[in-house]
Design a protein around this motif. Structure first.
Motif, PDB file in Angstrom:
ATOM      1  N   TYR A  72      13.015 -14.403 -34.889  1.00  0.00           N
ATOM      2  CA  TYR A  72      11.636 -14.686 -34.504  1.00  0.00           C
ATOM      3  C   TYR A  72      11.470 -14.565 -32.985  1.00  0.00           C
ATOM      4  CZ  TYR A  72      10.516 -16.479 -39.192  1.00  0.00           C
ATOM      5  OH  TYR A  72      10.284 -16.618 -40.545  1.00  0.00           O
ATOM      6  N   GLN A 102       1.095 -12.583 -32.700  1.00  0.00           N
ATOM      7  CA  GLN A 102       1.479 -12.499 -34.105  1.00  0.00           C
ATOM      8  C   GLN A 102       0.507 -13.304 -34.956  1.00  0.00           C
ATOM      9  OE1 GLN A 102       3.940 -10.623 -35.363  1.00  0.00           O
ATOM     10  NE2 GLN A 102       4.485  -9.875 -33.309  1.00  0.00           N
ATOM     11  N   GLY A 135      13.616 -12.599 -39.753  1.00  0.00           N
ATOM     12  CA  GLY A 135      13.352 -14.023 -39.525  1.00  0.00           C
ATOM     13  C   GLY A 135      13.006 -14.737 -40.812  1.00  0.00           C
ATOM     14  N   ASN A 136      12.144 -14.122 -41.627  1.00  0.00           N
ATOM     15  CA  ASN A 136      11.732 -14.738 -42.893  1.00  0.00           C
ATOM     16  C   ASN A 136      12.901 -14.895 -43.857  1.00  0.00           C
ATOM     17  OD1 ASN A 136       9.121 -14.831 -41.971  1.00  0.00           O
ATOM     18  ND2 ASN A 136       8.454 -13.002 -43.074  1.00  0.00           N
ATOM     19  N   TYR A 182      14.801 -17.731 -42.726  1.00  0.00           N
ATOM     20  CA  TYR A 182      13.967 -18.935 -42.808  1.00  0.00           C
ATOM     21  C   TYR A 182      13.855 -19.419 -44.252  1.00  0.00           C
ATOM     22  CZ  TYR A 182       9.927 -21.973 -41.796  1.00  0.00           C
ATOM     23  OH  TYR A 182       9.082 -23.046 -41.657  1.00  0.00           O
ATOM     24  N   ARG A 224       6.480 -20.966 -37.897  1.00  0.00           N
ATOM     25  CA  ARG A 224       7.863 -20.782 -38.344  1.00  0.00           C
ATOM     26  C   ARG A 224       8.836 -20.755 -37.167  1.00  0.00           C
ATOM     27  NH1 ARG A 224       6.709 -16.006 -42.822  1.00  0.00           N
ATOM     28  NH2 ARG A 224       5.418 -17.293 -44.206  1.00  0.00           N
ATOM     29  N   TYR A 225       8.437 -20.088 -36.084  1.00  0.00           N
ATOM     30  CA  TYR A 225       9.310 -20.042 -34.912  1.00  0.00           C
ATOM     31  C   TYR A 225       9.472 -21.444 -34.321  1.00  0.00           C
ATOM     32  CZ  TYR A 225      11.381 -18.217 -30.574  1.00  0.00           C
ATOM     33  OH  TYR A 225      12.219 -17.943 -29.525  1.00  0.00           O
ATOM     34  N   GLN A 251      10.153  -9.614 -38.349  1.00  0.00           N
ATOM     35  CA  GLN A 251       9.479 -10.577 -39.212  1.00  0.00           C
ATOM     36  C   GLN A 251      10.307 -10.833 -40.482  1.00  0.00           C
ATOM     37  OE1 GLN A 251       5.626  -8.923 -39.994  1.00  0.00           O
ATOM     38  NE2 GLN A 251       4.694  -9.722 -38.114  1.00  0.00           N
ATOM     39  N   TYR A 278       3.596 -17.238 -37.983  1.00  0.00           N
ATOM     40  CA  TYR A 278       4.850 -16.968 -37.286  1.00  0.00           C
ATOM     41  C   TYR A 278       5.051 -17.905 -36.098  1.00  0.00           C
ATOM     42  CZ  TYR A 278       5.757 -13.053 -40.294  1.00  0.00           C
ATOM     43  OH  TYR A 278       6.038 -12.287 -41.402  1.00  0.00           O
TER      44      TYR A 278
END
Length: 635
Positions: A77, A87, A61-62, A65, A94-95, A58, A91
Motif C-alpha cells: 500500500y 486513491q 496490498g489487498n 490484507y 486499509r493503509y 492494490q 485504500y
C-alpha cells in the motif's frame, strides 16, 4: 546488423511485455478466486522485475490484507501511494490499518484524517470523534494476563468453545485431519474441529479430531454448544450431503449448521433456515438463556463487509427473522466473532473502530434498549495484529485467538486470566484510633456503580479483589458514624493498594454528667481577645449542642467557662462569667428554653494542670485550661 539488432530488441521487448501481461492475467484469475497465496507469488515476481502499476500494488496490498498479513500489506500500500497519492477512499483506510501492525500510529492517524476528508463514513467519524483513542485504550489495558497455549501448531489454530470440561477449536493442522485437502486461499489444509481436555489450571491436553460426522473435507470452525452439551452450532463451507453448494458467481460460501448429540453420537446435521447460497453466515454464539443466537453475515442490507446479527429461538427450536444489531455495533468494516458472557455482555472483533491494529476485541453491554458504546479491551487482550474469538467463564478466565507477533502459526490460541488486584486496609475511629469491627466497605467504579463490598473483620481489616487499571471510590460506613470516602487508581506495580479509612462518630451515648464538649471534641468556644460576643466559628460548635438538646427535650445543661491563670483572679472570673452568659444567651436565642440552661464562669479556679500564678508554662499547657464545658445535669 544494426537494423537486425533493433528488430530483435523490439521482438524481445514485445515478448517480455506479452509474458508479463500473461503472468498478471494468470495472477488476476487466482486473485478473483481468492487464491491469494498463489496470486501473491506471481504478482511479486512481476513487481521484482520492475513492473509498477496502481492495480498491481492494490491487489498485492489487498491479497496480504485479506489474508491478515498486515505488515506486508503496508509495504505494498505504501508503494501504491508513492506511485499515486490519490486513491479510492477505502485504500486510505486499509493503509492506515496496515500501518498499525508496525505500530506506526502517527502515520496511520494521518491517513485516517485523509480518509475522513475523502469519505466521512462511520469509521472516519469514530476516529474524528476520538483522536485520543490510544489514551482511552491504555486506560483499559493491563487487566488481563495472556499466555500462549500448548495446542498451537505451525498452522492456523483458532475459535475455541467451552464443551463441558473440554475445549473444542478449529485447526488446519494435517495431523489428525480426516482429509488431506489444501485450501487455495491459505495454502493450508482445510480446517477440522478438534477437542482437548481442560484442567483446573486451564492447561490443555493433546488435540483429537472432534467428529467424523461434523467434520468434512472442507472447513469447519467456531462451534458453540448448548449448556447441556447436546446441541452444537458451527460454521462450515456450503457442503450438504456430500455436495458443495455454490453462489451465482460460482463461489462456495460458508453457513451455520446445527447438530444433535444422541446416544453419544452427533447426528441430524442441518444448515439453519436463514442461511443462503448467495451470502455467508458464520460464527454462532448463544445468549446465556439460549433463546437468542448471535452470528456474522454479509447478507444484503448490512452496513459493512460483515455485520453482527441476532435471531430468536423459540421453545420448539424454530428460528425467527435475523435482526441486524445496528449502527451502535456495526460499521462499514468488519464486525465478527461474537461471544456473550453470563452477565449479558457482548464481545466481538472489529477493524472498524479506532484500535491498536487489525481486528481488536470489543465489549458492549446489552441493555433493555439496545447496546452501550463498545469498549476496546486494551492490551494485552489486543495487539497491533488480529485478535478475535474471545470466550470466558464466570471467573473471567478464557481463551482468545490471535496472529500477534510471537505466534508459532498462522493463528494461535492464547489463554487469559483477569488481573487480580487487591485493595485492603483498616477501618478506625477518627478520634480515638479504635478499630471498627463489622464496618461496611464498598467500592464504586468511575460511574458510581457498586463493584463489590465486604465487612471489616475482628481486627478492623478489610480486603477486596477488583479489576486492575481502573479509577475507584472506596467508602466505609458503620452505624453511629459518618461515612468516609477516598478515591484511588488500581495500578500499583505490586497489584496491591493500602487504603485506610477513619470514621467520625455521629451518635454518642450520653448520660447525666457527660460533657457534650468532649463528645463533639469542642475544646474551646472561641472569643476574641478580652471579648465575650460569639464568633462565627464558635456558633458552629454551639449549633451541635443546640441540636442535641432539641433532640432531647428533657435535657438540662450547665454551661461552664474556664480561663488560664494569666491575668488576675477577678479579671478571669468576670471574663469567664460574661462568656458563659453570652453562650447561654446565644443558645436561648436559637431555640433552647432558658429553664434548661445554667451558666457560670469559673475563671482560673479549676485548672487541669499545675500552671498556676508564677509557674512557667508553655502556651499549649495554658491552652488546656482555657476550655468550655457543657455538663448534662438531667436527661
Amino acid at each position: 546488423m544494426k537494423t537486425i539488432y533493433i528488430i530483435l530488441s523490439i521482438i524481445g521487448f514485445s515478448f517480455s511485455v506479452w509474458s508479463q501481461n500473461a503472468q498478471i492475467a494468470e495472477a488476476d484469475k487466482k486473485y478473483n478466486k481468492y487464491s491469494y497465496v498463489d496470486a501473491i507469488e506471481i504478482y511479486e515476481k512481476v513487481a521484482e522485475k520492475g513492473y509498477e502499476s496502481p492495480e498491481l500494488f492494490q491487489k498485492l496490498g489487498n491479497a496480504y490484507y485479506f489474508n491478515s498479513n498486515l505488515l506486508t500489506a503496508a509495504k505494498w500500500y505504501g508503494k501504491l501511494f508513492e506511485l499515486n497519492p490519490e486513491q479510492e477512499p477505502e485504500y486510505y483506510f486499509r493503509y492506515a490499518q496496515a500501518l498499525k501492525a508496525s505500530e506506526e500510529y502517527e502515520k496511520s492517524d494521518a491517513y485516517m484524517a485523509k480518509f475522513y476528508e475523502k469519505s466521512p463514513d462511520s469509521r472516519a467519524k469514530l476516529y474524528a470523534e476520538n483522536k485520543d483513542y490510544l489514551k482511552d485504550i491504555e486506560i483499559h489495558s493491563g487487566k488481563f494476563t495472556v499466555t500462549p497455549t500448548d495446542i498451537n501448531s505451525e498452522f492456523s489454530d483458532f475459535g475455541t468453545a467451552f464443551f463441558g470440561d473440554k475445549i473444542v477449536y478449529s485447526s488446519s493442522r494435517k495431523e489428525g485431519a480426516l482429509y488431506k485437502k489444501i485450501n487455495p486461499w491459505t495454502e493450508q489444509n482445510y480446517r477440522d474441529l478438534y477437542v482437548v481436555e481442560k484442567d483446573n489450571a486451564y492447561k490443555l491436553s493433546s488435540p483429537v479430531n472432534f467428529s467424523n460426522v461434523i467434520n468434512t473435507k472442507y472447513n469447519e470452525s467456531t462451534p458453540v454448544f448448548s449448556k447441556d452439551g447436546k446441541t452444537i452450532y458451527f460454521t462450515r463451507n456450503n457442503f450438504n450431503s456430500g455436495r458443495k453448494g455454490k453462489a451465482d458467481d460460482k463461489s462456495t460460501l460458508i453457513k451455520i449448521y446445527k447438530a444433535s448429540l444422541i446416544d453419544g453420537n452427533w447426528t441430524n446435521v442441518k444448515e439453519l433456515p436463514f442461511c443462503s447460497d448467495d451470502y455467508s453466515t458464520a460464527h454462532p454464539a448463544l445468549s446465556f438463556d439460549e433463546k437468542t443466537l448471535y452470528f456474522v453475515s454479509d447478507m444484503p442490507g448490512g452496513f459493512g463487509s460483515s455485520d453482527l446479527y441476532k435471531v430468536n429461538i423459540d421453545g420448539n427450536g424454530n428460528f425467527g427473522k435475523p435482526e441486524n444489531l445496528g449502527k451502535t455495533i456495526n460499521t462499514e468494516s468488519k464486525e465478527t466473532f461474537p461471544f456473550l458472557d453470563d452477565d449479558n455482555n457482548l464481545y466481538f472483533a472489529s477493524d472498524g473502530y479506532p484500535g491498536l491494529g487489525g481486528l481488536d476485541i470489543y465489549k458492549a453491554k446489552i441493555t433493555a434498549t439496545g447496546y452501550e458504546k463498545p469498549m476496546n479491551m486494551g492490551k494485552p487482550i489486543n495487539s497491533p495484529l488480529d485478535d478475535f474469538c474471545i470466550i470466558m467463564d464466570k471467573e473471567h478466565k478464557g481463551y482468545l485467538s490471535s496472529n500477534r507477533i510471537g505466534s508459532v502459526g498462522y493463528d494461535d490460541i492464547y489463554s487469559f486470566t483477569k488481573c487480580n488486584y487487591i485493595v485492603e486496609g483498616f477501618i478506625t475511629d477518627v478520634k480515638t484510633g479504635e478499630i471498627l469491627i463489622d464496618a461496611t466497605v464498598e467500592i464504586f467504579d468511575e460511574n458510581r456503580k457498586k463493584v463489590t463490598e465486604t465487612k471489616s473483620n475482628a481486627l478492623g481489616k478489610y480486603s477486596l479483589a477488583i479489576e486492575c487499571r481502573e479509577n475507584y471510590t472506596i467508602r466505609a460506613s458503620k452505624k453511629d458514624y459518618e461515612s468516609a470516602e477516598k478515591m484511588f487508581v488500581s495500578e500499583n506495580v505490586d497489584n496491591l493498594s493500602i487504603v485506610n479509612l477513619a470514621l467520625d462518630r455521629n451518635v454518642f451515648l450520653v448520660e447525666t454528667g457527660t460533657d457534650l464538649a468532649k463528645v463533639f471534641d469542642i475544646s474551646l468556644i472561641y472569643f476574641d481577645l478580652d471579648k465575650w460576643n460569639i464568633r462565627p466559628d464558635a456558633a458552629k460548635d454551639l449549633e451541635k449542642i443546640i441540636a442535641v438538646m432539641k433532640q432531647n427535650p428533657d435535657m438540662k445543661v450547665d454551661i461552664r467557662s474556664h480561663t488560664d491563670s494569666r491575668q488576675t483572679h477577678k479579671y478571669n472570673e468576670t471574663l469567664s462569667n460574661r462568656r458563659a452568659k453570652a453562650t447561654m444567651d446565644f443558645m436561648i436565642k436559637n431555640g433552647i428554653d432558658k429553664s434548661r440552661l445554667t451558666a457560670k464562669g469559673y475563671g482560673e479556679t479549676e485548672l487541669v494542670n499545675e500552671c498556676k500564678d508564677n509557674v512557667p508554662c508553655s502556651e499549649a499547657q495554658h491552652q488546656k485550661n482555657r476550655r468550655s464545658e457543657f455538663i448534662i445535669l438531667k436527661m
